[in-house]
Design an enzyme around this catalytic site. Structure first.
Site, short mmCIF file in Angstrom:
data_model
loop_
_atom_site.label_atom_id
_atom_site.label_comp_id
_atom_site.label_asym_id
_atom_site.label_seq_id
_atom_site.Cartn_x
_atom_site.Cartn_y
_atom_site.Cartn_z
CB CYS A 87 -6.29 -5.56 -26.15
SG CYS A 87 -7.18 -4.08 -25.67
CD GLU A 88 -2.15 0.05 -23.51
OE1 GLU A 88 -2.51 1.23 -23.45
OE2 GLU A 88 -0.95 -0.27 -23.58
CG HIS A 89 -7.55 -0.37 -23.93
ND1 HIS A 89 -7.68 -0.04 -25.26
CD2 HIS A 89 -6.70 0.55 -23.40
CE1 HIS A 89 -6.96 1.03 -25.52
NE2 HIS A 89 -6.35 1.40 -24.42
CG HIS A 90 -11.09 -4.79 -22.88
ND1 HIS A 90 -10.95 -4.00 -24.00
CD2 HIS A 90 -12.11 -4.26 -22.16
CE1 HIS A 90 -11.85 -3.04 -23.97
NE2 HIS A 90 -12.57 -3.17 -22.87
CD GLN A 128 -3.68 -3.26 -35.55
OE1 GLN A 128 -4.66 -3.84 -35.07
NE2 GLN A 128 -3.56 -3.07 -36.85
CG HIS A 156 -8.12 -5.61 -32.08
ND1 HIS A 156 -7.22 -5.01 -31.21
CD2 HIS A 156 -7.65 -5.36 -33.33
CE1 HIS A 156 -6.25 -4.43 -31.91
NE2 HIS A 156 -6.50 -4.63 -33.20
CB CYS A 158 -11.36 -6.15 -26.83
SG CYS A 158 -10.51 -5.12 -28.03
#
Length: 198
Positions: A87-90, A128, A156, A158
C-alpha cells in the site's frame, strides 16, 4: 526494460536504502548494533527492492513477447492469480487474488504472461484501484482484444494491523472494457470466476 528475473541488487542503491533503514530502526528506539538487528538494514533494503522491482519492468513488452496469431474469439479466463503488493499510504502489504479474462481479436497471449503482468504492477507502491486499472489498460492497449475484464479481491494489512483493525474485511475492485461492458458477457465472466469447475 523487458521482463527478467530479479537476482542482482545495485550496490549504490542498496547502500542508500540500507542507511535509511538504519536511521529508521534507530529512530524507533532499537539498537542497530544489536546482534539480531545488525544485518536487518541490508536485508530490509534488499527485500524492499525486490518487492518494488516492478518499476524496472515493462508489462507491455512481457505480453508482446508471447503474442500469437490465432483464430479464437471466445472468452479466455485466468483466475485466482495470487498477488502481493505494498500500500502506497503506509507501505504495508495487501494481498489477494486477481481474475483476468479477455476475448481475443486475432491474437492470443501465452497464459503465463497474464500473471507476470499482475506481478509487474503489484510490485510497486500501489492502491488496489490503480492496480486494477493498470492491469486492465495494459492488456487492452497491448493485446487489443474484443474485451478485457479484471477483478481483484484483496486484504489490506493497513486495515487489519492498524486503524480500524478489521480482520475479516476484503476489498473488491473491477474493470471492464469492450465486450465485457455488456451485462451478459460480464455476468458470464463473474459467474465463471465464482464457480468451482474442478
Amino acid at each position: 526494460m523487458s521482463y527478467k528475473e530479479f537476482a542482482e541488487y545495485d550496490a549504490e542503491q542498496t547502500g542508500g536504502i540500507k542507511d535509511s533503514f538504519s536511521s529508521i530502526i534507530t529512530g524507533l528506539g532499537e539498537d542497530v548494533n544489536r546482534e539480531g538487528i545488525q544485518k536487518t538494514p541490508e536485508r530490509a533494503a534488499k527485500a524492499m527492492m525486490y518487492l518494488t522491482q516492478g518499476y524496472t519492468m515493462n508489462a507491455a513488452e512481457i505480453l508482446k513477447s508471447a503474442m500469437f496469431a490465432e483464430d479464437y474469439n471466445e472468452m479466455v479466463i485466468v483466475k485466482n492469480i495470487e498477488l502481493y503488493s505494498l500500500c502506497e499510504h503506509h507501505m504495508l502489504p495487501f494481498f489477494g487474488k486477481a481474475h483476468i479474462a479477455y476475448i481475443p481479436d486475432g491474437h492470443i497471449v501465452g497464459l503465463s504472461k497474464l500473471p507476470r503482468v499482475v506481478d509487474v504492477f503489484a510490485r510497486r507502491l500501489q492502491v488496489q484501484e490503480r492496480l486494477t486499472h493498470d492491469i486492465l489498460e495494459c492488456i487492452n492497449d497491448t493485446l487489443k482484444p474484443q474485451g478485457v475484464a479484471v477483478v481483484i479481491e484483496a486484504s489490506h494489512m493497513c486495515m487489519m494491523m492498524r486503524g480500524v483493525q478489521k480482520q475479516n474485511s476484503t476489498t473488491t475492485t473491477s474493470g471492464f472494457r469492450g465486450q465485457f461492458e455488456k451485462i451478459e458477457t460480464r455476468n458470464e465472466f463473474l459467474k465463471l470466476i465464482s464457480s468451482d469447475l474442478s
